[in-house]
Design an enzyme around this catalytic site. Structure first.
Site, PDB file in Angstrom:
ATOM      1  N   GLU A 185     -11.696  -4.551  11.928  1.00  0.00           N
ATOM      2  CA  GLU A 185     -11.590  -5.474  10.682  1.00  0.00           C
ATOM      3  C   GLU A 185     -12.252  -6.693  11.372  1.00  0.00           C
ATOM      4  OE1 GLU A 185      -8.006  -5.073   8.802  1.00  0.00           O
ATOM      5  OE2 GLU A 185      -8.717  -6.451   7.067  1.00  0.00           O
TER       6      GLU A 185
ATOM      7  N   ASN B 119      -9.305   6.118   2.312  1.00  0.00           N
ATOM      8  CA  ASN B 119      -8.396   5.650   1.537  1.00  0.00           C
ATOM      9  C   ASN B 119      -7.859   6.745   0.357  1.00  0.00           C
ATOM     10  OD1 ASN B 119      -7.189   2.946   1.013  1.00  0.00           O
ATOM     11  ND2 ASN B 119      -9.324   2.157   1.067  1.00  0.00           N
TER      12      ASN B 119
ATOM     13  N   ARG C 299      -7.725   1.805  12.934  1.00  0.00           N
ATOM     14  CA  ARG C 299      -6.308   1.999  12.808  1.00  0.00           C
ATOM     15  C   ARG C 299      -6.218   2.922  11.489  1.00  0.00           C
ATOM     16  NH1 ARG C 299      -4.816   0.033   7.978  1.00  0.00           N
ATOM     17  NH2 ARG C 299      -5.411  -1.852   7.125  1.00  0.00           N
TER      18      ARG C 299
ATOM     19  N   ASN D 268      -4.998   4.337   7.968  1.00  0.00           N
ATOM     20  CA  ASN D 268      -4.944   3.801   6.569  1.00  0.00           C
ATOM     21  C   ASN D 268      -4.284   4.742   5.629  1.00  0.00           C
ATOM     22  OD1 ASN D 268      -5.364   1.494   5.145  1.00  0.00           O
ATOM     23  ND2 ASN D 268      -7.160   2.185   4.188  1.00  0.00           N
TER      24      ASN D 268
ATOM     25  N   ASP E 121      -9.618   2.256  -4.316  1.00  0.00           N
ATOM     26  CA  ASP E 121      -8.578   2.189  -3.174  1.00  0.00           C
ATOM     27  C   ASP E 121      -7.693   3.414  -3.319  1.00  0.00           C
ATOM     28  OD1 ASP E 121      -6.969   1.461  -1.111  1.00  0.00           O
ATOM     29  OD2 ASP E 121      -7.096  -0.571  -1.673  1.00  0.00           O
TER      30      ASP E 121
ATOM     31  N   GLU F  27       0.818  -1.347  -0.035  1.00  0.00           N
ATOM     32  CA  GLU F  27       0.101  -0.110   0.034  1.00  0.00           C
ATOM     33  C   GLU F  27       0.866   1.195  -0.002  1.00  0.00           C
ATOM     34  OE1 GLU F  27      -2.535   1.625  -0.061  1.00  0.00           O
ATOM     35  OE2 GLU F  27      -4.314   0.225   0.356  1.00  0.00           O
TER      36      GLU F  27
HETATM   37 ZN    ZN Z   1      -5.587   1.760   0.522  1.00  0.00          ZN
END
Ligand code: ZN
Length: 308
Positions: A128, A161, A108, A110, A213, A15
């Protein structure tokens, strides 16, 4: 011709790619492995630093401070000192904590990015429970000012995201993956304000497969968006809401994209292998790999560092 090449081996949850144009180096994280990766295409050399107490979801250089990077550790924003080679950082300083309230401590941080003034923006996701299954509407999008104060801008986020800013800095684009949209806000760069939320591109209306994303913007003002569970990167015009192009990636969980290379015309793509079973992993050998796409016809901007 557009080519897609696997350049780095499988991550669990690759990521947050960041291109450091001065160093000609690609930085990215493996969230689930709690690792920061640094890759130099010219030498094909990759180094990895492990972050204790993770997960780590971003890595962005601090402007003008050699070997210093903003990272996240769980709900903390921290500054890591790293020589770019060692397997552990020489120092980690926690500078802020988000979602420090009852009911949000399992969140958390991201994805995150520095806006064109160097102000950090990063958001959270809820606890999650399974693949793309988070406690809904429990996260937020925050910014961190130079005096290290955290401001909340968007609440009720499920999975924070991608971020990108328009060429004139007047619009901020944002993705909460579960909305299946890229959204736009009027952006005030000086004040660090984002208001007037609306849809810029709708995955459902355009029949696009996967969850939006990470994303990046090109020099024409078009967005390149990673499609998690969609095996593709899409190119969209956020001003018209039109789909311009799709590029297939041989990895189902495509997580984020950034332009890099000498001419900023190479698109680097991270992906994930998380939640794939043995059979799926065997059937898709490049699941979780990092890719380079050439020949998109587009160019990006040098990565923006954080001013702190
Ligand atoms: Zn992401």
């Amino acid at each position: 011709m557009t080519t897609v090449e696997c350049i780095l081996p499988r991550t669990i949850l690759g990521e947050g790619p960041h291109w450091d144009h001065t160093e000609q180096a690609l930085y990215f994280v493996d969230i689930k492995a709690s690792e920061v990766h640094r890759y130099t295409p010219a030498t094909k050399k990759e180094t990895v630093v492990k972050i204790e107490g993770g997960p780590v979801s971003i890595v962005i250089p601090v402007q003008g401070q050699k070997n210093k990077y903003v990272i996240t550790i769980g709900r903390d924003i921290a500054i890591m000192t790293w020589d770019g080679v060692s397997s552990s950082p020489s120092h980690v300083e926690r500078v802020a904590t988000v979602d420090e309230v009852d009911g949000k401590r399992e969140n958390r941080l991201n994805d995150g990015k520095a806006d064109p003034t160097g102000r950090l923006w990063a958001g959270t996701l809820g606890a999650e429970h399974g693949p793309v299954d988070f406690t809904p509407h429990n996260g937020s999008l925050f910014s961190l000012s130079k005096d290290r104060k955290v401001t909340s801008h968007v609440t009720g986020v499920t999975c924070s995201n991608g971020l990108a800013w328009s060429l004139d800095n007047k619009i901020m684009y944002y993705i909460d993956s579960l909305t299946l949209k890229v959204e736009a806000f009027d952006f005030n760069a000086e004040k660090g304000q984002a208001i007037n939320r609306r849809t810029a591109f709708d995955f459902k209306a355009n029949g696009v497969k996967g969850f939006p994303d990470g994303m990046t913007i090109d020099t024409q003002g078009n967005l390149w968006v990673a499609c998690f569970d969609g095996s593709q990167v899409i190119n969209v015009d956020p001003r018209t809401g039109k789909l311009l192009k799709t590029i297939s990636i041989p990895s189902p969980k495509v997580t984020s994209v950034v332009f890099g290379g000498k001419n900023l015309d190479e698109l680097y793509v991270t992906s994930a292998s998380v939640d794939l079973n043995k059979e799926e992993l065997a059937a898709t050998p490049s699941a979780g790999c990092t890719f380079r796409i050439l020949g998109t016809g587009a160019k990006g901007f040098p990565g923006q560092s954080v001013v702190l």
